[in-house]
Scaffold this motif. Structure first.
Motif, PDB file in Angstrom:
ATOM      1  N   PRO A   1       0.809  -1.226   0.000  1.00 36.41           N
ATOM      2  CA  PRO A   1       0.000   0.000   0.000  1.00 36.41           C
ATOM      3  C   PRO A   1       0.838   1.269   0.000  1.00 36.41           C
ATOM      4  O   PRO A   1       0.417   2.289  -0.551  1.00 36.41           O
ATOM      5  CB  PRO A   1      -0.824  -0.117   1.286  1.00 36.41           C
ATOM      6  N   GLY A   2       2.007   1.242   0.594  1.00 37.20           N
ATOM      7  CA  GLY A   2       2.822   2.449   0.673  1.00 37.20           C
ATOM      8  C   GLY A   2       3.357   2.893  -0.662  1.00 37.20           C
ATOM      9  O   GLY A   2       3.306   4.079  -1.011  1.00 37.20           O
ATOM     10  N   SER A   3       3.860   1.937  -1.455  1.00 35.35           N
ATOM     11  CA  SER A   3       4.477   2.296  -2.734  1.00 35.35           C
ATOM     12  C   SER A   3       3.563   2.066  -3.916  1.00 35.35           C
ATOM     13  O   SER A   3       3.767   2.632  -4.999  1.00 35.35           O
ATOM     14  CB  SER A   3       5.755   1.463  -2.933  1.00 35.35           C
ATOM     15  N   GLY A   4       2.541   1.221  -3.759  1.00 33.19           N
ATOM     16  CA  GLY A   4       1.677   0.876  -4.869  1.00 33.19           C
ATOM     17  C   GLY A   4       2.287  -0.161  -5.780  1.00 33.19           C
ATOM     18  O   GLY A   4       1.711  -0.504  -6.816  1.00 33.19           O
ATOM     19  N   LYS A   5       3.431  -0.695  -5.411  1.00 34.40           N
ATOM     20  CA  LYS A   5       4.099  -1.712  -6.214  1.00 34.40           C
ATOM     21  C   LYS A   5       3.725  -3.102  -5.707  1.00 34.40           C
ATOM     22  O   LYS A   5       3.061  -3.252  -4.682  1.00 34.40           O
ATOM     23  CB  LYS A   5       5.615  -1.511  -6.148  1.00 34.40           C
ATOM     24  N   LEU A   6       4.169  -4.117  -6.457  1.00 33.75           N
ATOM     25  CA  LEU A   6       3.943  -5.487  -6.004  1.00 33.75           C
ATOM     26  C   LEU A   6       4.596  -5.702  -4.652  1.00 33.75           C
ATOM     27  O   LEU A   6       5.721  -5.252  -4.416  1.00 33.75           O
ATOM     28  CB  LEU A   6       4.519  -6.478  -7.008  1.00 33.75           C
TER      29      LEU A   6
ATOM     30  N   GLY B   1       6.404  -7.868  -1.761  1.00 31.43           N
ATOM     31  CA  GLY B   1       7.261  -9.033  -1.654  1.00 31.43           C
ATOM     32  C   GLY B   1       6.646 -10.058  -0.724  1.00 31.43           C
ATOM     33  O   GLY B   1       5.732  -9.762   0.051  1.00 31.43           O
ATOM     34  N   LYS B   2       7.182 -11.262  -0.769  1.00 28.80           N
ATOM     35  CA  LYS B   2       6.625 -12.340   0.054  1.00 28.80           C
ATOM     36  C   LYS B   2       6.741 -12.062   1.543  1.00 28.80           C
ATOM     37  O   LYS B   2       5.948 -12.546   2.347  1.00 28.80           O
ATOM     38  CB  LYS B   2       7.328 -13.649  -0.284  1.00 28.80           C
ATOM     39  N   THR B   3       7.729 -11.282   1.916  1.00 31.60           N
ATOM     40  CA  THR B   3       7.920 -11.007   3.346  1.00 31.60           C
ATOM     41  C   THR B   3       7.344  -9.664   3.765  1.00 31.60           C
ATOM     42  O   THR B   3       7.520  -9.242   4.902  1.00 31.60           O
ATOM     43  CB  THR B   3       9.422 -11.040   3.677  1.00 31.60           C
ATOM     44  N   CYS B   4       6.647  -9.002   2.850  1.00 31.35           N
ATOM     45  CA  CYS B   4       6.051  -7.686   3.168  1.00 31.35           C
ATOM     46  C   CYS B   4       4.963  -7.867   4.227  1.00 31.35           C
ATOM     47  O   CYS B   4       4.046  -8.681   4.064  1.00 31.35           O
ATOM     48  CB  CYS B   4       5.493  -7.051   1.903  1.00 31.35           C
ATOM     49  N   GLN B   5       5.023  -7.102   5.298  1.00 37.16           N
ATOM     50  CA  GLN B   5       4.093  -7.254   6.415  1.00 37.16           C
ATOM     51  C   GLN B   5       2.734  -6.597   6.158  1.00 37.16           C
ATOM     52  O   GLN B   5       1.716  -7.040   6.678  1.00 37.16           O
ATOM     53  CB  GLN B   5       4.719  -6.650   7.682  1.00 37.16           C
ATOM     54  N   ASN B   6       2.685  -5.528   5.365  1.00 38.38           N
ATOM     55  CA  ASN B   6       1.449  -4.757   5.189  1.00 38.38           C
ATOM     56  C   ASN B   6       0.821  -4.957   3.810  1.00 38.38           C
ATOM     57  O   ASN B   6       0.130  -4.080   3.308  1.00 38.38           O
ATOM     58  CB  ASN B   6       1.736  -3.262   5.399  1.00 38.38           C
ATOM     59  N   ARG B   7       1.104  -6.088   3.208  1.00 38.25           N
ATOM     60  CA  ARG B   7       0.598  -6.292   1.850  1.00 38.25           C
ATOM     61  C   ARG B   7      -0.933  -6.360   1.838  1.00 38.25           C
ATOM     62  O   ARG B   7      -1.573  -6.751   2.825  1.00 38.25           O
ATOM     63  CB  ARG B   7       1.199  -7.567   1.270  1.00 38.25           C
TER      64      ARG B   7
ATOM     65  N   GLY C   1      -3.461  -6.516 -17.122  1.00 35.71           N
ATOM     66  CA  GLY C   1      -2.549  -5.675 -17.892  1.00 35.71           C
ATOM     67  C   GLY C   1      -2.270  -4.340 -17.249  1.00 35.71           C
ATOM     68  O   GLY C   1      -1.344  -3.628 -17.655  1.00 35.71           O
ATOM     69  N   THR C   2      -3.085  -3.967 -16.233  1.00 37.13           N
ATOM     70  CA  THR C   2      -2.865  -2.686 -15.545  1.00 37.13           C
ATOM     71  C   THR C   2      -2.259  -2.885 -14.159  1.00 37.13           C
ATOM     72  O   THR C   2      -1.970  -1.904 -13.479  1.00 37.13           O
ATOM     73  CB  THR C   2      -4.183  -1.898 -15.406  1.00 37.13           C
ATOM     74  N   GLN C   3      -2.088  -4.117 -13.733  1.00 35.74           N
ATOM     75  CA  GLN C   3      -1.515  -4.367 -12.417  1.00 35.74           C
ATOM     76  C   GLN C   3      -0.031  -3.986 -12.414  1.00 35.74           C
ATOM     77  O   GLN C   3       0.633  -4.027 -13.457  1.00 35.74           O
ATOM     78  CB  GLN C   3      -1.682  -5.838 -12.011  1.00 35.74           C
ATOM     79  N   PRO C   4       0.503  -3.593 -11.265  1.00 31.76           N
ATOM     80  CA  PRO C   4       1.930  -3.254 -11.205  1.00 31.76           C
ATOM     81  C   PRO C   4       2.788  -4.487 -11.493  1.00 31.76           C
ATOM     82  O   PRO C   4       2.389  -5.621 -11.210  1.00 31.76           O
ATOM     83  CB  PRO C   4       2.119  -2.748  -9.775  1.00 31.76           C
ATOM     84  N   THR C   5       3.949  -4.254 -12.046  1.00 29.88           N
ATOM     85  CA  THR C   5       4.872  -5.347 -12.364  1.00 29.88           C
ATOM     86  C   THR C   5       6.171  -5.250 -11.577  1.00 29.88           C
ATOM     87  O   THR C   5       6.931  -6.217 -11.498  1.00 29.88           O
ATOM     88  CB  THR C   5       5.199  -5.329 -13.866  1.00 29.88           C
ATOM     89  N   GLU C   6       6.433  -4.092 -10.984  1.00 27.28           N
ATOM     90  CA  GLU C   6       7.676  -3.875 -10.235  1.00 27.28           C
ATOM     91  C   GLU C   6       7.447  -4.192  -8.757  1.00 27.28           C
ATOM     92  O   GLU C   6       6.460  -3.767  -8.161  1.00 27.28           O
ATOM     93  CB  GLU C   6       8.130  -2.424 -10.394  1.00 27.28           C
ATOM     94  N   VAL C   7       8.383  -4.956  -8.192  1.00 26.13           N
ATOM     95  CA  VAL C   7       8.303  -5.300  -6.775  1.00 26.13           C
ATOM     96  C   VAL C   7       8.816  -4.127  -5.949  1.00 26.13           C
ATOM     97  O   VAL C   7       9.718  -3.400  -6.361  1.00 26.13           O
ATOM     98  CB  VAL C   7       9.132  -6.562  -6.478  1.00 26.13           C
ATOM     99  N   CYS C   8       8.191  -3.919  -4.796  1.00 27.88           N
ATOM    100  CA  CYS C   8       8.538  -2.749  -3.981  1.00 27.88           C
ATOM    101  C   CYS C   8      10.029  -2.693  -3.659  1.00 27.88           C
ATOM    102  O   CYS C   8      10.612  -1.617  -3.549  1.00 27.88           O
ATOM    103  CB  CYS C   8       7.720  -2.722  -2.699  1.00 27.88           C
ATOM    104  N   GLY C   9      10.683  -3.837  -3.465  1.00 28.36           N
ATOM    105  CA  GLY C   9      12.130  -3.866  -3.301  1.00 28.36           C
ATOM    106  C   GLY C   9      12.638  -3.578  -1.917  1.00 28.36           C
ATOM    107  O   GLY C   9      13.841  -3.664  -1.663  1.00 28.36           O
ATOM    108  N   VAL C  10      11.771  -3.235  -1.012  1.00 27.41           N
ATOM    109  CA  VAL C  10      12.223  -2.889   0.338  1.00 27.41           C
ATOM    110  C   VAL C  10      12.867  -4.086   1.011  1.00 27.41           C
ATOM    111  O   VAL C  10      13.883  -3.972   1.699  1.00 27.41           O
ATOM    112  CB  VAL C  10      11.055  -2.354   1.187  1.00 27.41           C
ATOM    113  N   HIS C  11      12.252  -5.266   0.799  1.00 25.11           N
ATOM    114  CA  HIS C  11      12.772  -6.461   1.459  1.00 25.11           C
ATOM    115  C   HIS C  11      13.669  -7.294   0.539  1.00 25.11           C
ATOM    116  O   HIS C  11      14.217  -8.306   0.942  1.00 25.11           O
ATOM    117  CB  HIS C  11      11.614  -7.334   1.967  1.00 25.11           C
ATOM    118  N   GLY C  12      13.779  -6.872  -0.692  1.00 23.81           N
ATOM    119  CA  GLY C  12      14.676  -7.530  -1.622  1.00 23.81           C
ATOM    120  C   GLY C  12      14.295  -8.948  -1.967  1.00 23.81           C
ATOM    121  O   GLY C  12      15.154  -9.763  -2.310  1.00 23.81           O
ATOM    122  N   ASP C  13      12.961  -9.323  -1.883  1.00 25.09           N
ATOM    123  CA  ASP C  13      12.561 -10.687  -2.215  1.00 25.09           C
ATOM    124  C   ASP C  13      11.647 -10.703  -3.439  1.00 25.09           C
ATOM    125  O   ASP C  13      11.356  -9.676  -4.034  1.00 25.09           O
ATOM    126  CB  ASP C  13      11.886 -11.362  -1.020  1.00 25.09           C
TER     127      ASP C  13
END
Length: 676
Positions: free
Chosen positions: A614-619, A621-627, A635-647
């Motif tokens: 929710p914070g970034s609007g990106k996909l 990650g598997k370990t994201c706590q607030n997903r 076709g309109t869904q985000p494709t980039e992972v948020c990257g904060v947790h690097g997973d």
């Protein structure tokens, strides 16, 4: 033999005269047989019916007349009528010579007219074609028409005509109208006691109507019952039991057709006359039947929700209209709180600002145009917008000046009804395109392409809003609102049959994504969250509040409903008054659908659900706590992972997750039901 010659001559003349008389009689009868009966001037009451076939209104010009086949009249009423009016009906040819002789003897004996001898056929001829003046010419015509009726119709047909035409008092003509008026039931449902009471009234409605003189009515009922027993039609014990029975009469003016859905009835009559061209006289006197879309259960639920939703001593008004999105059929309509004191139908009043309930039309436009997605973000903070090539500014504010102070996405904006997000959205998509979308959804009220359009500043009617939201509930296909299914004339021939127009406004995927977003309005923290526990099924909608108007427009897969509350003279609403629309909507929706199992909104092709941060609007990650699981048009869904947790992303299969999202919504509704 002069005597024999005279006798032969007399016999010859007499025989010739009799032959001439026979030929003349034959010619006269043949003439009557080939002559058409005159057209009767008897009018028939027209009816309006709901989806279950119940009469919700009647139309008549001073006469309440409803024709039904003989098989739809209680046999008790047939027997009681014949017993007291014409015992030899099936034996005579229109004139009861035995009865006439008996009546003449009684009248001579008493030197006054104590008895009449008119048969049912004679009475019918008089009522259908003649006045009631006592002249020889009228009597001669009555005799001629009596003979013609017997020639042209069977006995059962004559009896049916009689029972559908005879006057039972208080404007009611015919057994069906009388049965509805006196007992609130169909003529086919009459008991022996009720039939005997009814059969006695035509002799003199002023004297034998139970509304006018109960003693006279009861005495005549018992006379008829005894006559039936004397003729062996019923047992003596049955006659005595029926005579002792306490009958229940409904108050005059409170029959089944007198008080149901008055605002809807007025609307149907307007459509029939002004839109479909049904002549007023045909409607009042032609015996037409109008089959409507009104659902009696939904209508009762609507009337009760409005009545219970506003204190009785309040002057605040309300309107509710509910449409089946799958057909466009109008199921319930309440145009105000008291039809008797104010007949103005607020369902069609294009004088009320919809406020934030208009925002879904804006967001549908943005989604469909591809300008925004559910994770598009704008900052919820005081903002000054410029438009008209920089010559004008607009400074909207949130309700009670509450702002998040950070970036929010579309789901958060819809749930909390954030005005800043809405104006940012209309600036991005263009107000002209929003107006185009509103027109496709059936909103015809005037609008201007300005930023404030996003906040519902241009008045619309509840009917327009219900119709627009029904398109979302129906997967993007708009069905033209319909109140009349068909109209039949007195012979059952179809004068009009509805063929509701339909067209696709947006594809089902975009409609579904917006529906998913609007379900958040009923979640905890949503503007309608306080009534979520009242609705035990998936529901989507949007609240709207201005200084003078409060709305909740929402839908399930089966019903799209608009509720408005406010004052006719634009008086400002208190906070308590503004909060009444949502409970009315919730109470009505649950009651109207109480017999229908909860259903989820159908999942169309072209929809995916993925976990997002929710914070970034990106996909996420598997370990994201607030997903959060979010729904998108494929076709309109985000494709980039948020990257904060690097997973890796938490959503490898969007289609599977879309079904998972449906299951989550279903269990959420079930949990609400279980907790209550």
């Amino acid at each position: 033999m002069p005597f024999l010659k005279r006798l032969q001559r007399w016999l010859l003349y007499t025989g010739g005269a009799l032959l001439l008389l026979f030929v003349a009689a034959f010619c006269f009868l043949y003439y009557l047989r080939v002559q058409a009966l005159p057209a009767s001037a008897i009018s028939q009451t027209s009816q309006m019916l709901d989806t279950q076939g119940h009469v919700i209104d009647t139309f008549h010009a001073g006469e309440n007349r409803q024709s039904v086949p003989l098989k739809e009249i209680s046999p008790y009423l047939l027997e009681a009528t014949l017993a007291i009016e014409d015992q030899r009906f099936y034996d005579h040819l229109g004139f009861d010579l035995k009865g006439m002789a008996r009546a003449a003897f009684v009248n001579v004996e008493h030197l006054s007219r104590k008895q009449g001898a008119s048969t049912l056929t004679q009475q019918l001829a008089r009522n259908l074609y003649l006045s009631h003046e006592r002249t020889w010419s009228r009597k001669l015509k009555e005799a001629m028409y009596t003979i013609q009726l017997e020639m042209h119709y069977s006995k059962d047909e004559i009896l049916a005509l009689y029972l559908n035409e005879i006057y039972y008092g208080h404007g009611a003509y015919g057994a069906e109208a009388a049965s509805e008026m006196y007992y609130g039931k169909h003529a086919s449902e009459l008991t022996l006691a009720e039939s005997a009471m009814l059969a006695g009234i035509p002799k003199g409605p002023k004297y034998y109507s139970p509304y006018m003189d109960m003693k006279n009515a009861k005495d005549r009922q018992r006379t008829i019952l005894q006559t039936m027993a004397d003729q062996g039609i019923i047992q003596q014990t049955d006659a005595e039991a029926a005579g002792s029975e306490l009958l229940k009469f409904i108050p005059l003016g409170t029959s089944k057709a007198s008080g149901s859905a008055p605002y809807f009835r007025d609307y149907v009559r307007y459509i029939a006359v002004d839109k479909l061209g049904i002549d007023e006289r045909t409607l009042s006197e032609g015996g037409v039947r109008i089959f409507t879309t009104l659902d009696p259960s939904a209508q009762r639920a609507a009337e009760e929700a409005v009545a219970n939703g506003i204190p009785e001593d309040s002057q605040q008004q309300a309107a509710l209209v509910s449409v089946d999105p799958r057909t466009g059929y109008i199921k319930a309509m309440v145009g105000g709180r008291n039809y008797k004191t104010n007949q103005y139908n607020r369902v069609f009043a294009k004088t009320r600002q919809p406020g934030s309930s208009f925002k879904p039309i804006l967001y549908l436009t943005a989604l469909q145009q591809g300008v925004l997605t559910p994770v598009s973000k704008f900052k919820s903070a005081p903002t000054i917008f410029t438009y008209d090539e920089g010559r004008k500014t607009y400074s909207p504010s949130n309700y009670n000046s509450k702002y998040v102070g950070d970036f929010i996405d579309m789901r958060q904006a819809i749930a909390s009804s954030d005005n800043i997000y809405a104006v940012n959205s209309i600036m991005a998509v263009g107000p002209d395109k929003v107006i185009d979308m509103a027109r496709k959804l059936g909103i015809e009220s005037p609008m201007k392409p300005v930023p404030s359009l996003a906040l519902g500043t241009f008045p619309v009617s509840p009917m327009e809003m219900a119709s627009a939201f029904s398109t979302l509930a129906n997967g993007g296909v708009r069905m033209e609102p319909t109140a009349i299914l068909r109209i039949e004339d007195s012979k059952g021939e179809v004068l009009y049959e509805a063929k509701p127009a339909s067209h696709t406004v947006v594809d089902a995927a975009h409609a579904y994504v917006l529906t998913s977003l609007m379900e958040s309005v009923f979640d905890t923290g949503g503007t309608a969250g306080r009534v979520s526990a009242m609705i035990k099924r998936p529901v989507a909608g949007k609240t709207g509040t201005t200084a003078t108007d409060a709305w909740l427009v929402g839908y399930t897969p089966e019903l799209a409903t608009a509720v408005w509350v406010g004052y006719d003279k634009d008086r400002k609403l208190s906070q308590t008054e503004a909060r009444r629309a949502a409970p009315i909507f919730a109470s009505y929706t649950e009651a109207a659908l109480s017999a229908i199992p909860p259903k989820i909104f159908p999942l169309p092709d072209g929809v995916v659900s993925v976990y997002i941060d929710p914070g970034s609007g990106k996909l996420a990650g598997k370990t994201c706590q607030n997903r959060r699981l979010e729904t998108f048009v494929s076709g309109t869904q985000p494709t980039e992972v948020c990257g904060v947790h690097g997973d890796s992303p938490a959503s490898p299969d969007g289609n599977a997750d879309a079904k998972s999202e449906q299951t989550r919504a279903w269990w959420k509704s079930l949990k609400r039901w279980w907790s209550n």
